[in-house]
Design a protein around this motif. Structure first.
Motif, PDB file in Angstrom:
ATOM      1  N   THR B  12       7.412  -5.693   1.192  1.00  0.00           N
ATOM      2  CA  THR B  12       8.863  -5.603   1.289  1.00  0.00           C
ATOM      3  C   THR B  12       9.178  -4.484   2.265  1.00  0.00           C
ATOM      4  OG1 THR B  12       8.999  -6.254  -1.010  1.00  0.00           O
ATOM      5  CG2 THR B  12      11.009  -5.350  -0.013  1.00  0.00           C
ATOM      6  N   VAL B  14      11.196  -2.091   4.002  1.00  0.00           N
ATOM      7  CA  VAL B  14      12.467  -1.376   4.097  1.00  0.00           C
ATOM      8  C   VAL B  14      12.296  -0.219   5.069  1.00  0.00           C
ATOM      9  CG1 VAL B  14      14.199  -0.045   2.853  1.00  0.00           C
ATOM     10  CG2 VAL B  14      13.163  -2.055   1.771  1.00  0.00           C
ATOM     11  N   GLN B  17      10.080  -1.372   8.320  1.00  0.00           N
ATOM     12  CA  GLN B  17      10.582  -2.528   9.041  1.00  0.00           C
ATOM     13  C   GLN B  17      10.314  -2.447  10.550  1.00  0.00           C
ATOM     14  OE1 GLN B  17      14.709  -3.120   8.243  1.00  0.00           O
ATOM     15  NE2 GLN B  17      14.772  -5.143   9.189  1.00  0.00           N
ATOM     16  N   PRO B 226      18.773   3.684   3.686  1.00  0.00           N
ATOM     17  CA  PRO B 226      19.037   2.331   3.176  1.00  0.00           C
ATOM     18  C   PRO B 226      19.761   2.333   1.834  1.00  0.00           C
ATOM     19  CG  PRO B 226      16.671   2.813   3.180  1.00  0.00           C
ATOM     20  CD  PRO B 226      17.338   3.898   3.966  1.00  0.00           C
ATOM     21  N   TYR B 235      18.904  -1.001  -4.522  1.00  0.00           N
ATOM     22  CA  TYR B 235      17.643  -0.266  -4.571  1.00  0.00           C
ATOM     23  C   TYR B 235      17.026  -0.387  -5.956  1.00  0.00           C
ATOM     24  CZ  TYR B 235      14.299   3.232  -3.034  1.00  0.00           C
ATOM     25  OH  TYR B 235      13.156   3.874  -2.655  1.00  0.00           O
ATOM     26  N   THR B 248      11.065   0.693  -2.960  1.00  0.00           N
ATOM     27  CA  THR B 248       9.781   0.367  -2.355  1.00  0.00           C
ATOM     28  C   THR B 248       8.987   1.646  -2.167  1.00  0.00           C
ATOM     29  OG1 THR B 248      10.704   0.618  -0.153  1.00  0.00           O
ATOM     30  CG2 THR B 248      10.745  -1.600  -1.113  1.00  0.00           C
TER      31      THR B 248
END
Lengths: 521, 437
Positions: B12, B14, B17, B226, B235, B248
């Protein structure tokens, strides 16, 4: 000042009540419990690194460093239970794995905290089987040498130099078990107070070069005294071996010198052992001096003084008691009392308020001034040819002999006979300050006692006793059996000293009246 | 995406990225990817609201201890007349850990932005980014990013035109592991020897230069952006196991496995899948033997423990270890555990700051004994001595370096005792040979 809030706790089962903010270690001291420690020192910042003072505080998950843990209401502290003993045993074993265990040749042996606590609660053996770390001995400059193999890295020396001497000379170099105390490039322990790191060092890592291999700690006799080398009046211990002063060590006094003394004072002790002393009473016999018994010598001196005006040259190293009795002599027929003082540069310890090696390099300048003696650089200027010159322990060094030769006669009441004087009529040998008891008044007007550290040579007698006898021979009615009797007379006769007594003074001293804080009861 | 490999579908991404995306390093590139919107949003909020969002998100410190970030921020009391500081701990020196390095290498502006938001949230005018001395490349990117941010008016006296002052300084360490400990970091930042300080006082009371300070890990601060943009609920929803572990987490994986690198997974991800699927499993002909899941200072896991682990703070504890910094070191059957543990101990002995007795002497002693056993010179008593030393080294010192050295020793002897005994008894079994046979 607002009363500090008191905190109640229990240490080793004993109830303790101390002001808020006190450390557990200090609180335990008030209950008579010494929590073993190395890095903590009351005058230095607290690093909490030796981990020796770990105690168990009930309900706390981990052992707490008692030096850095403040007391809290209702705390229950265990100092000597299984858990803490096991922890300290562990620390001691760790401290010893790289230690050379060379106590038989170590100067610190006998006064070593590593030794003490290991005997007290360390392991009987070591499980360490590997080679030990080795680093060579290093000269740190001044009076200090460093034996890194014995060092336990408590950093007291580093903190003293940084925080009290304000002279960054020492550091911890390297990391891990390679760490050792290092010296910054181009720097030496030449600060006038640097030798205190030797006393602060709890082990034999920092040693005095002057004292190196001179005596074992257990061979020394110790006497509480006052440093005579300047007017600060640092409290000291005189340590004597075979009737000879081996070293001077500071003695804690919160009001005067905290835990310290300067290097000048510490190392200026050899004169206390001088061998060319006046040991026998003597009287004039034709061209020379002949030894006599004490009665004859006192009689001779008394005869000279009976109707004459004395001119008294005193040493500011004499006690209040002796200087006081000499004022009695002056009061009989009138006369002059003078003294001179050797001087040098002032050298403060910047981290401690009002603590310095003072300009005046004698113990009792303040006492002499309070008692009415006149300070002068050429003290014999006004000496008349009819005067009887009484030299009370001034060696006349640095003065022209003619100045004293002018007198009708000279009576020496001293530790040594001045050179080249031909008109000496009588010599009354006295003990020096290490050989008698008395008090000094420091520059802040604090009266402090010193005690006898060693025996006087030959027939020399305590100065107060000699003067008591002399005054008696001149018809005085008082009789003194002890220096405290003289002091009692002094306290009765002089308002500055009123209310004071040996018992009141104790071993920490009290200020005279008029001195700051000197409200005498 | 993971780096240097392409992102695995079960990751995942985050924070990761834009790893490997060179354009994301520049201010323009970062803005194009939505950068600095979080800061803009933050500056429009009240500091207390930001703290609340972070609290609500469940974000916990990513440096190792896992302390709730929002709560840490709430310890700061702005308006007490003192200067306040934010320190970003980028002294990532835990062996096997290199997740912060990737953040700083690829998305330096994410950290600058996170620092600016953090500083604003706790009422600090100044943020320091303390970068590990060996991180020469991340240092270059970070310095460039800060420079760009100043030039663009994002940092400085009038941050993003709001009239609020935010300063960020990049400070390079001199290469000491211990300076990753927060109080040692503060000493080092002040120009002193990097020795941990005794606590209390805690940094929130007396930190850098004796003033209230908050210290956060790189990954923690980067995660704040984020969270602000997408909200605490988003989150918090990223959670596969224990609700106390959200979001994450970056894991840097190294050792004897097929695909080492940095991976980002949601908290609670099964460790078994992580090791065998994402990381590609063991090398040909080898089998995994042990895992150190959270950097060198956490207990070693056997494969049974590791394969039963869910990857979050509680999951690793439940299986005899800790999440730590997320530096996963995988050890296969070709390795001698004694060698591995002796090497770890040597590291700690080398890095001990020498303050506390137990650590200074204990780490070195432990190393000497372990190396003796490794070289076939050990005795059975040595094992007892090692455990006893480790016991004395645990929970008795200012910081946890001493405990960190004891941890692999205790868990190693407990879980892999036969390997120690084989060496002591002169049977130098080379496990890869045994495996082949």
């Amino acid at each position: 000042m607002a009363e500090a809030k008191m905190v109640n706790l229990t240490i080793e089962g004993r109830p303790v009540s101390v002001p808020e903010g006190t450390s557990i270690l200090e609180a335990a001291k008030t209950a008579g419990i010494l929590i073993p420690h190395y890095c903590y020192h009351p005058s230095l910042p607290i690093p909490g690194v030796c981990r020796m003072c770990l105690v168990e505080v009930e309900k706390a998950p981990k052992l707490a460093p008692s030096c850095a843990t403040s007391v809290a209401e209702g705390q229950i502290v265990h100092v000597h239970n299984d858990r803490t003993l096991e922890a300290r045993k562990g620390v001691l074993e760790f401290l010893l794995i790289n230690h050379p265990l060379d106590c038989p040749i170590c100067d610190q042996s006998g006064e070593c905290e590593l030794q003490d606590f290991t005997y007290q609660e360390g392991r009987a053996d070591s499980r360490y089987r590997d080679p030990k770390r080795f680093n060579p001995v290093e000269d740190f400059g001044g009076d200090v040498m460093y034996v890194p193999n014995r060092c336990i890295l408590c950093t007291r020396c580093v903190r003293f130099m940084d925080d009290l001497a304000h002279d960054t000379v020492l550091n911890v170099s390297e990391r891990g078990d390679r760490a050792l105390i290092g010296k910054f490039e181009g720097k030496d322990l030449t600060h006038p107070w640097a030798a205190n790191v030797i006393d602060l060092c709890p082990v034999g890592a920092l040693l005095s070069k002057d004292f190196l291999n001179k005596a074992r700690a257990w061979e020394l006799d110790r006497a509480a005294s006052i440093c005579p080398n300047c007017t600060q009046g640092c409290n000291i211990m005189i340590e004597v071996r075979d009737n000879s002063v081996a070293r001077l060590k500071p003695r804690p006094n919160e009001d005067v010198n905290k835990f310290f003394m300067c290097d000048y004072g510490r190392l200026n002790y050899r004169w206390m052992n001088r061998q060319d002393r006046a040991e026998l009473p003597m009287v004039r016999n034709g061209a020379g001096l002949a030894s006599a018994d004490w009665e004859a010598a006192i009689h001779m001196a008394a005869n000279l003084l009976r109707d004459a005006k004395p001119f008294v040259l005193v040493s500011p190293m004499l006690s209040n008691e002796t200087l006081f009795l000499l004022t009695r002599l002056l009061q009989r027929k009138g006369g002059t009392g003078v003294f001179r003082v050797a001087t040098g540069d002032e050298a403060p310890l910047p981290g401690v308020e009002d603590l310095a090696l003072r300009r005046d390099r004698a113990a009792n300048v303040q006492g002499a001034e309070i008692l009415g003696y006149t300070r002068s650089d050429s003290p014999l200027e006004d000496l008349g040819s009819d005067d009887i010159l009484v030299i009370a322990d001034d060696d006349l060094r640095g003065m022209p002999v003619e100045a004293a030769a002018r007198a009708k006669a000279v009576i020496v009441i001293g530790t040594a006979i001045p050179d080249g004087l031909e008109n000496i009529a009588a010599v009354l040998p006295i003990s020096n300050f290490t050989e008698e008891e008395g008090t000094f008044t420091n520059l802040r007007g604090r009266v402090q006692r010193f005690t006898q550290a060693k025996a006087a040579p030959g027939q020399a007698r305590p100065s107060w006793l000699v003067l008591g006898d002399l005054l008696g021979a001149l018809g005085a009615q008082d009789s003194f059996y002890l220096p405290s009797d003289v002091f009692a007379d002094l306290a009765a006769a002089r308002t500055e000293f009123s209310g004071l007594s040996y018992d009141e003074l104790g071993m920490r001293g009290l200020p005279v009246m008029n001195a700051e804080g000197g409200a005498v009861r | 995406m993971g780096y240097p490999h392409t992102s695995h579908q079960r990751e995942t991404a985050v924070l990761s990225q834009y790893f490997g995306d060179e354009e994301a390093r520049t201010l323009d590139g970062w803005k194009k990817r939505g950068g600095y919107q979080a800061l803009e949003k933050a500056l429009g909020m009240s500091p207390a609201d930001i703290v609340n969002v972070v609290k609500e998100s469940g974000l916990r410190g990513r440096g190792g201890a896992g302390f709730p970030t929002g709560m840490k921020w709430s310890f700061m009391k702005p308006g007490d007349g003192k200067p306040h500081y934010l320190c970003c701990n980028a002294d990532e020196s835990e062996p096997g850990t290199f997740k912060d390095r990737e953040i700083m290498r690829w998305t330096p502006h994410a950290l600058v932005e996170g620092c600016a938001i953090g500083a604003y949230a706790i009422g600090a005018e100044t943020a320091y980014i303390y970068i590990r001395g060996e991180f020469t490349e991340p240092l270059i990117w970070m310095e460039r990013a800060v420079e760009e941010a100043y030039a663009a008016g994002i940092l400085g006296a009038n941050s993003m035109g709001t009239g609020k002052r935010v300063d960020v300084y990049v400070h390079k360490g001199a290469g000491a592991y211990i300076c990753g400990e927060e109080t040692a970091l503060m000493n080092s930042l002040e120009g002193r020897r990097g020795n941990p300080r005794i606590k209390p006082p805690f940094p929130a009371v007396s930190g850098v230069f004796g003033q209230p300070t908050t210290i956060n890990n790189v990954e923690t601060l980067a995660a704040v952006c984020p969270i602000l943009m997408k909200g605490a609920e988003w989150y918090k929803s990223m959670c596969l196991s224990n609700p106390k572990s959200t979001g994450t987490k970056l894991f840097s994986v190294c050792g004897n496995l097929r695909n080492p690198g940095t991976y980002e997974v949601v908290m609670g991800f099964p460790f078994k899948d992580f090791l065998y699927d994402l990381c590609g499993g063991p090398l040909d002909g080898r089998r995994f033997k042990a895992v150190i899941p959270g950097g060198a200072s956490v207990p070693i896991q056997t494969m049974e423990e590791a394969e039963a682990t869910l990857m979050d703070y509680e999951g690793f504890v439940a299986q005899g270890s800790m999440l730590g910094s997320g530096g996963v070191i995988v050890i296969d059957d070709a390795q001698s555990m004694v060698r591995v543990i002796a090497r770890l101990a040597r590291f700690f002995a080398h890095e001990s700051c020498a303050q506390c007795t137990q650590c200074r002497e204990g780490t070195a002693w432990t190393t000497k004994i372990l190396e003796r056993i490794r070289d076939g010179q050990g005795t059975m008593e040595d094992l007892d001595t090692l455990l006893s030393i480790a016991d004395n080294m645990t929970g008795t010192t200012i910081c946890v370096l001493s405990d960190s050295c004891a941890t692999p020793v205790i868990s190693g002897i407990k879980k892999f005792r036969p390997e120690f005994e084989a060496l002591i008894h002169g049977k130098r079994v080379h496990s890869v040979m045994a495996a082949v046979a």
